[in-house]
Design a protein around this motif. Structure first.
Motif, short mmCIF file in Angstrom:
data_model
loop_
_atom_site.label_atom_id
_atom_site.label_comp_id
_atom_site.label_asym_id
_atom_site.label_seq_id
_atom_site.Cartn_x
_atom_site.Cartn_y
_atom_site.Cartn_z
N LEU A 193 0.83 -1.21 0.00
CA LEU A 193 0.00 0.00 0.00
C LEU A 193 0.87 1.25 0.00
CD1 LEU A 193 -2.58 1.75 0.50
CD2 LEU A 193 -2.30 1.21 2.94
N LEU A 194 1.86 1.28 0.87
CA LEU A 194 2.75 2.45 0.94
C LEU A 194 3.54 2.62 -0.34
CD1 LEU A 194 3.95 2.08 4.63
CD2 LEU A 194 2.41 3.83 3.72
N ALA A 195 3.96 1.53 -0.94
CA ALA A 195 4.71 1.61 -2.20
C ALA A 195 3.83 2.23 -3.30
CB ALA A 195 5.19 0.23 -2.62
N ARG A 196 2.55 1.86 -3.33
CA ARG A 196 1.64 2.44 -4.32
C ARG A 196 1.46 3.94 -4.10
NH1 ARG A 196 -3.32 1.37 -3.88
NH2 ARG A 196 -3.49 -0.18 -2.23
N CYS A 197 1.44 4.33 -2.84
CA CYS A 197 1.18 5.73 -2.52
C CYS A 197 2.36 6.65 -2.82
CB CYS A 197 0.78 5.86 -1.05
SG CYS A 197 -0.87 5.21 -0.69
N ARG A 198 3.54 6.09 -3.07
CA ARG A 198 4.70 6.93 -3.41
C ARG A 198 4.43 7.79 -4.64
NH1 ARG A 198 9.94 2.88 -2.96
NH2 ARG A 198 9.57 2.17 -0.81
N ASN A 233 9.10 2.80 5.17
CA ASN A 233 8.25 2.86 3.98
C ASN A 233 7.31 4.05 3.99
OD1 ASN A 233 9.40 0.53 2.95
ND2 ASN A 233 7.83 -0.83 3.75
N ALA A 234 6.86 4.44 5.18
CA ALA A 234 5.99 5.62 5.29
C ALA A 234 6.75 6.89 4.90
CB ALA A 234 5.44 5.74 6.71
N VAL A 235 7.98 7.01 5.35
CA VAL A 235 8.80 8.17 4.99
C VAL A 235 9.08 8.17 3.49
CG1 VAL A 235 11.06 9.24 5.29
CG2 VAL A 235 9.81 8.40 7.28
N ALA A 236 9.38 6.99 2.92
CA ALA A 236 9.64 6.90 1.49
C ALA A 236 8.41 7.29 0.68
CB ALA A 236 10.07 5.48 1.13
N ALA A 237 7.22 7.10 1.25
CA ALA A 237 5.98 7.47 0.57
C ALA A 237 5.61 8.93 0.78
CB ALA A 237 4.84 6.57 1.05
N GLY A 238 6.45 9.68 1.50
CA GLY A 238 6.20 11.10 1.72
C GLY A 238 5.24 11.40 2.85
N LEU A 239 5.00 10.43 3.74
CA LEU A 239 4.05 10.65 4.83
C LEU A 239 4.71 11.35 6.00
CD1 LEU A 239 2.09 7.26 4.88
CD2 LEU A 239 1.80 9.26 3.40
N ARG A 240 3.87 11.97 6.82
CA ARG A 240 4.37 12.68 8.01
C ARG A 240 4.13 11.91 9.29
NH1 ARG A 240 2.15 18.27 8.95
NH2 ARG A 240 0.18 17.49 8.14
N GLY A 241 3.27 10.89 9.24
CA GLY A 241 2.99 10.22 10.49
C GLY A 241 2.20 8.94 10.33
N ILE A 242 2.14 8.19 11.45
CA ILE A 242 1.41 6.92 11.53
C ILE A 242 0.53 6.97 12.77
CG2 ILE A 242 1.63 4.42 11.87
CD1 ILE A 242 4.38 4.59 10.50
N ALA A 243 -0.72 6.53 12.62
CA ALA A 243 -1.64 6.42 13.75
C ALA A 243 -2.05 4.96 13.90
CB ALA A 243 -2.86 7.31 13.55
#
Length: 278
Positions: A193-198, A233-243
């Motif tokens: 999922l995270l890879a797709r969101c990149r 993977n979240a950082v690689a996808a450009g995300l700022r956080g995880i909940a």
């Protein structure tokens, strides 16, 4: 610590190895039933009592657990759901799926039926978090960084989507950026999922990953899980956080996961699962 011999049904990831180490440290007897193509032999350890089966060998697996003298069972680590062609079921597995029928279409129905099957064999199925009691996150910020107003709004939006998907037994994770749903988890898992969101990242403040337990979920198995790789993977996808779902999810390698998140500027928070969009 219970003295019943623990059977560890090992899928992928770090949890089976963590359970092995916890049993060794406490002196609890254990036996590992490892799933070929998923479990990590190095993490389990060559000196651990173990047997290996492929996914379709339920009969052999149950026999091995009985012969090892296991009383309690814990299922740990993700297992990719096979196609029927890949499964090549033995007689016991084929009988299980024939009896299961349409319930096999969803993960929740399948897992509940699997637990009932194991308990029908005289085993007691327990949750990972009943053995590794430090894994479940608390409510609120877990690391150094905290979500701002936009991130909190994205979390609430993702929670609403997660609840709807979970009620349909679809997935546990959603990625939202600036109110836009970039991706939802289905059979592919969180990493995919995270890879797709990149490729879907928008300009402006980065998005969030939210992982929630399904409303009807059997909480002894398949709890939402986050570890160091999820952070990367979240950082690689450009995300700022995880909940994560507070009290109903698993934070693997807590120190390493939060340390990496702190270093990369990513917030990690525990949420109630009841947040409402503004």
């Amino acid at each position: 610590m219970p003295t019943n011999k623990l059977g560890i049904i090992a899928g992928g990831g770090a949890l089976p190895g963590r359970l092995v180490r916890a049993c060794r440290e406490s002196g609890r007897p254990f036996f590992v039933l490892a799933i070929e193509g998923h479990a990590d032999a190095a993490d389990i350890g060559a000196d651990s009592p173990q047997a290996w089966i492929r996914m379709g060998e339920a009969g052999s697996g149950i026999r091995a657990l009985h012969e090892a003298g296991c009383r309690d069972l814990v299922m740990a680590g993700p297992v990719r759901r096979p196609t029927l062609a890949d499964l090549r079921p033995d007689w016991r597995t084929a009988r299980f799926f024939a009896r299961l029928g349409l319930r096999a279409l969803g993960d929740d129905g399948l897992l509940k039926a699997l637990i009932a099957e194991l308990e029908g064999e005289g085993f007691r199925v327990v949750g990972v978090d009943s053995i590794l009691t430090d894994l479940s996150p608390d409510l609120g910020p877990l690391g150094r960084h905290v979500p701002d107003e936009q991130a909190r709004a994205d979390i609430a939006r993702a929670v609403a989507v997660c609840r709807t998907l979970g009620a349909l037994d679809v997935g546990q994770a959603v990625v939202v950026q600036q109110g836009i749903v970039l991706g939802v988890e289905a059979v592919e898992g969180t990493d995919a999922l995270l890879a797709r969101c990149r490729d879907l990242e928008r300009s402006g403040p980065g998005g969030v990953l939210v992982k929630l337990c399904k409303p009807q979920q059997e909480t002894r198995v398949d709890l939402p899980t986050v570890g160091p790789r999820t952070v990367e993977n979240a950082v690689a996808a450009g995300l700022r956080g995880i909940a994560l779902h507070a009290g109903r999810s698993i934070l693997v390698d807590r120190e390493a996961t939060l340390g990496r998140a702190d270093a990369l500027g990513l917030f990690v928070v525990g949420v109630s699962g009841d947040e409402e969009p503004a």
